[in-house]
Design a protein around this motif. Structure first.
Motif, PDB file in Angstrom:
ATOM      1  N   CYS A 195       0.822  -1.210   0.000  1.00 57.79           N
ATOM      2  CA  CYS A 195       0.000   0.000   0.000  1.00 57.79           C
ATOM      3  C   CYS A 195       0.858   1.262   0.000  1.00 57.79           C
ATOM      4  N   THR A 196       0.177   2.390  -0.219  1.00 54.49           N
ATOM      5  CA  THR A 196       0.792   3.711  -0.126  1.00 54.49           C
ATOM      6  C   THR A 196       0.117   4.484   0.994  1.00 54.49           C
ATOM      7  N   VAL A 197       0.649   5.673   1.291  1.00 55.87           N
ATOM      8  CA  VAL A 197       0.002   6.559   2.264  1.00 55.87           C
ATOM      9  C   VAL A 197      -0.029   7.966   1.687  1.00 55.87           C
ATOM     10  N   GLY A 198      -1.216   8.581   1.736  1.00 54.26           N
ATOM     11  CA  GLY A 198      -1.328   9.932   1.205  1.00 54.26           C
ATOM     12  C   GLY A 198      -2.765  10.389   1.097  1.00 54.26           C
ATOM     13  N   THR A 199      -2.934  11.596   0.575  1.00 47.91           N
ATOM     14  CA  THR A 199      -4.253  12.201   0.424  1.00 47.91           C
ATOM     15  C   THR A 199      -4.423  12.724  -0.998  1.00 47.91           C
ATOM     16  N   HIS A 200      -5.459  12.247  -1.642  1.00 50.50           N
ATOM     17  CA  HIS A 200      -5.817  12.638  -3.007  1.00 50.50           C
ATOM     18  C   HIS A 200      -6.124  14.135  -3.044  1.00 50.50           C
ATOM     19  N   PRO A 201      -5.846  14.820  -4.166  1.00 49.50           N
ATOM     20  CA  PRO A 201      -6.148  16.258  -4.219  1.00 49.50           C
ATOM     21  C   PRO A 201      -7.620  16.580  -3.966  1.00 49.50           C
ATOM     22  N   HIS A 202      -8.525  15.675  -4.309  1.00 46.98           N
ATOM     23  CA  HIS A 202      -9.938  15.918  -3.989  1.00 46.98           C
ATOM     24  C   HIS A 202     -10.135  16.125  -2.489  1.00 46.98           C
ATOM     25  N   ALA A 209      -7.750  17.121  -0.254  1.00 43.43           N
ATOM     26  CA  ALA A 209      -6.713  17.955   0.370  1.00 43.43           C
ATOM     27  C   ALA A 209      -7.283  18.893   1.424  1.00 43.43           C
ATOM     28  N   LYS A 210      -8.506  19.357   1.206  1.00 45.54           N
ATOM     29  CA  LYS A 210      -9.139  20.277   2.158  1.00 45.54           C
ATOM     30  C   LYS A 210      -9.384  19.630   3.511  1.00 45.54           C
ATOM     31  N   GLU A 211      -9.396  18.310   3.551  1.00 47.28           N
ATOM     32  CA  GLU A 211      -9.642  17.595   4.803  1.00 47.28           C
ATOM     33  C   GLU A 211      -8.547  17.856   5.837  1.00 47.28           C
ATOM     34  N   ASN A 212      -7.326  18.046   5.344  1.00 51.72           N
ATOM     35  CA  ASN A 212      -6.201  18.245   6.259  1.00 51.72           C
ATOM     36  C   ASN A 212      -5.179  19.167   5.600  1.00 51.72           C
ATOM     37  N   PRO A 213      -5.499  20.454   5.478  1.00 54.01           N
ATOM     38  CA  PRO A 213      -4.595  21.382   4.770  1.00 54.01           C
ATOM     39  C   PRO A 213      -3.253  21.561   5.447  1.00 54.01           C
ATOM     40  N   ASP A 214      -3.181  21.247   6.732  1.00 54.47           N
ATOM     41  CA  ASP A 214      -1.920  21.385   7.466  1.00 54.47           C
ATOM     42  C   ASP A 214      -1.209  20.053   7.658  1.00 54.47           C
ATOM     43  N   LEU A 215      -1.547  19.083   6.834  1.00 55.55           N
ATOM     44  CA  LEU A 215      -0.855  17.793   6.858  1.00 55.55           C
ATOM     45  C   LEU A 215       0.655  18.011   6.814  1.00 55.55           C
ATOM     46  N   TYR A 224     -12.350  18.961 -11.236  1.00 56.70           N
ATOM     47  CA  TYR A 224     -13.453  18.984 -10.267  1.00 56.70           C
ATOM     48  C   TYR A 224     -13.300  20.073  -9.215  1.00 56.70           C
ATOM     49  N   ASP A 225     -12.049  20.462  -8.907  1.00 52.02           N
ATOM     50  CA  ASP A 225     -11.805  21.496  -7.896  1.00 52.02           C
ATOM     51  C   ASP A 225     -12.540  21.196  -6.592  1.00 52.02           C
ATOM     52  N   LEU A 226     -12.461  19.952  -6.144  1.00 54.66           N
ATOM     53  CA  LEU A 226     -13.148  19.582  -4.904  1.00 54.66           C
ATOM     54  C   LEU A 226     -12.428  20.105  -3.664  1.00 54.66           C
ATOM     55  N   SER A 227     -11.186  20.496  -3.816  1.00 55.29           N
ATOM     56  CA  SER A 227     -10.454  21.232  -2.793  1.00 55.29           C
ATOM     57  C   SER A 227      -9.910  22.501  -3.438  1.00 55.29           C
ATOM     58  N   PRO A 228      -9.771  23.588  -2.654  1.00 58.05           N
ATOM     59  CA  PRO A 228      -9.221  24.828  -3.231  1.00 58.05           C
ATOM     60  C   PRO A 228      -7.849  24.579  -3.861  1.00 58.05           C
ATOM     61  N   ARG A 229      -7.581  25.248  -4.955  1.00 62.75           N
ATOM     62  CA  ARG A 229      -6.346  24.987  -5.695  1.00 62.75           C
ATOM     63  C   ARG A 229      -5.095  25.292  -4.881  1.00 62.75           C
ATOM     64  N   VAL A 239      -0.635  20.918  -0.107  1.00 68.07           N
ATOM     65  CA  VAL A 239      -0.611  19.530   0.353  1.00 68.07           C
ATOM     66  C   VAL A 239       0.241  18.669  -0.582  1.00 68.07           C
ATOM     67  N   PHE A 240       0.212  18.982  -1.866  1.00 64.12           N
ATOM     68  CA  PHE A 240       1.060  18.251  -2.817  1.00 64.12           C
ATOM     69  C   PHE A 240       2.534  18.443  -2.481  1.00 64.12           C
ATOM     70  N   ARG A 241       2.941  19.667  -2.197  1.00 65.59           N
ATOM     71  CA  ARG A 241       4.341  19.919  -1.840  1.00 65.59           C
ATOM     72  C   ARG A 241       4.727  19.170  -0.559  1.00 65.59           C
ATOM     73  N   THR A 242       3.794  19.038   0.358  1.00 69.25           N
ATOM     74  CA  THR A 242       4.058  18.268   1.580  1.00 69.25           C
ATOM     75  C   THR A 242       4.346  16.809   1.241  1.00 69.25           C
TER      76      THR A 242
END
Length: 259
Positions: free
Chosen positions: A58-65, A67-73, A99-104, A110-113
């Motif tokens: 498995c992997t560990v991470g958060t999909h961009p959709h 990302a808003k769930e934990n912006p300070d990850l 889809y922009d389900l999380s703010p850009r 979160v991607f940089r994290t």
């Protein structure tokens, strides 16, 4: 041995018959499946799947959709979870401006994290990108210049320029059932130009079932259709396609011991 580099077996679409789906994959010759984390908050269930089956990692991470769930990850949180047994990658992460389900801006942060966690852990980054080519290219260039990291463009369907930029950074690409779709000639054109030693295959199940199963729920057992289409597109024999993608997979996911 067949390898499915991207499965979502934790998805609710498999709640009624998950064990049967896994059994069908094995019967079809699938020897390795990588279960993809789409939320750090549900990682325990993702990890439990891997721990319960000898042929699932498995992997560990958060999909961009999400990302808003934990912006300070934090990268520390990701690397701590990535140190567990059977965790072989960071992600799925990235940018989705369709889809922009999380703010850009949150997606980018979160991607940089996740990129930093990939550096710290030494694990490959599983990247999702959709309709975000320019921003994705800028982030990858900036971060790679700061310190290199390994990454996979999963289910790649974006533009040729982003593909070129990513390939120059040494990235891997994964091919999905989209390659079998009648109207996906643009995707097949991209596949013809991918670096031959850095292509792997995936189902992204339960999504994107390949022809002849299109329109149904996708399963890891269908990965052979993706591999056959890749062989056709690249002009490889089925055996060559299998050998090349297997070599590329173990070069990328090097925490998995090759049988």
């Amino acid at each position: 041995m067949l390898i499915d580099s991207h499965v979502n077996l934790h998805a609710p679409q498999f709640d009624e018959d998950r064990d049967a789906v896994i059994a069908r994959a094995r019967d079809a010759g699938v020897g390795i499946m990588v279960e993809i984390s789409d939320r750090v908050s549900t990682f325990e269930a993702t990890h439990a799947l891997a721990m319960a089956h000898p042929d699932i990692w498995c992997t560990v991470g958060t999909h961009p959709h999400e990302a808003k769930e934990n912006p300070d990850l934090s990268a520390h949180t990701l690397t701590e979870l990535a140190s567990r047994p059977k965790v072989v990658g960071i992600g799925e992460c990235g940018l989705d401006f369709h889809y922009d389900l999380s703010p850009r801006d949150v997606q980018a942060k979160v991607f940089r994290t996740h990129i930093e966690a990939a550096r710290l852990s030494g694990l490959p980054l599983v990247v999702h990108t959709r309709e975000a080519d320019a921003v994705m290219a800028d982030i990858l260039r900036e971060e790679h210049a700061r310190a290199p990291f390994r990454f996979l463009m999963h289910c790649y369907t974006s533009g040729s320029e982003l593909a070129r930029i990513s390939a120059e950074m040494g990235c891997w690409f994964s091919v999905s059932g989209i390659a079998t779709f009648k109207a996906a000639e643009d995707v097949r054109a991209l596949i013809r130009d991918m670096p031959a030693d850095r292509i792997i295959v995936e189902t992204d199940c339960p999504y994107l079932a390949p022809v002849p199963h299109r329109g149904r729920r996708n399963e890891p057992a269908y990965i052979s259709h993706v591999l056959d289409k890749l062989a056709e597109i690249r002009g490889w024999s089925p055996d060559e396609a299998r050998a090349r993608t297997e070599d590329a997979f173990f070069a990328l996911f090097d925490r998995i011991e090759r049988p």
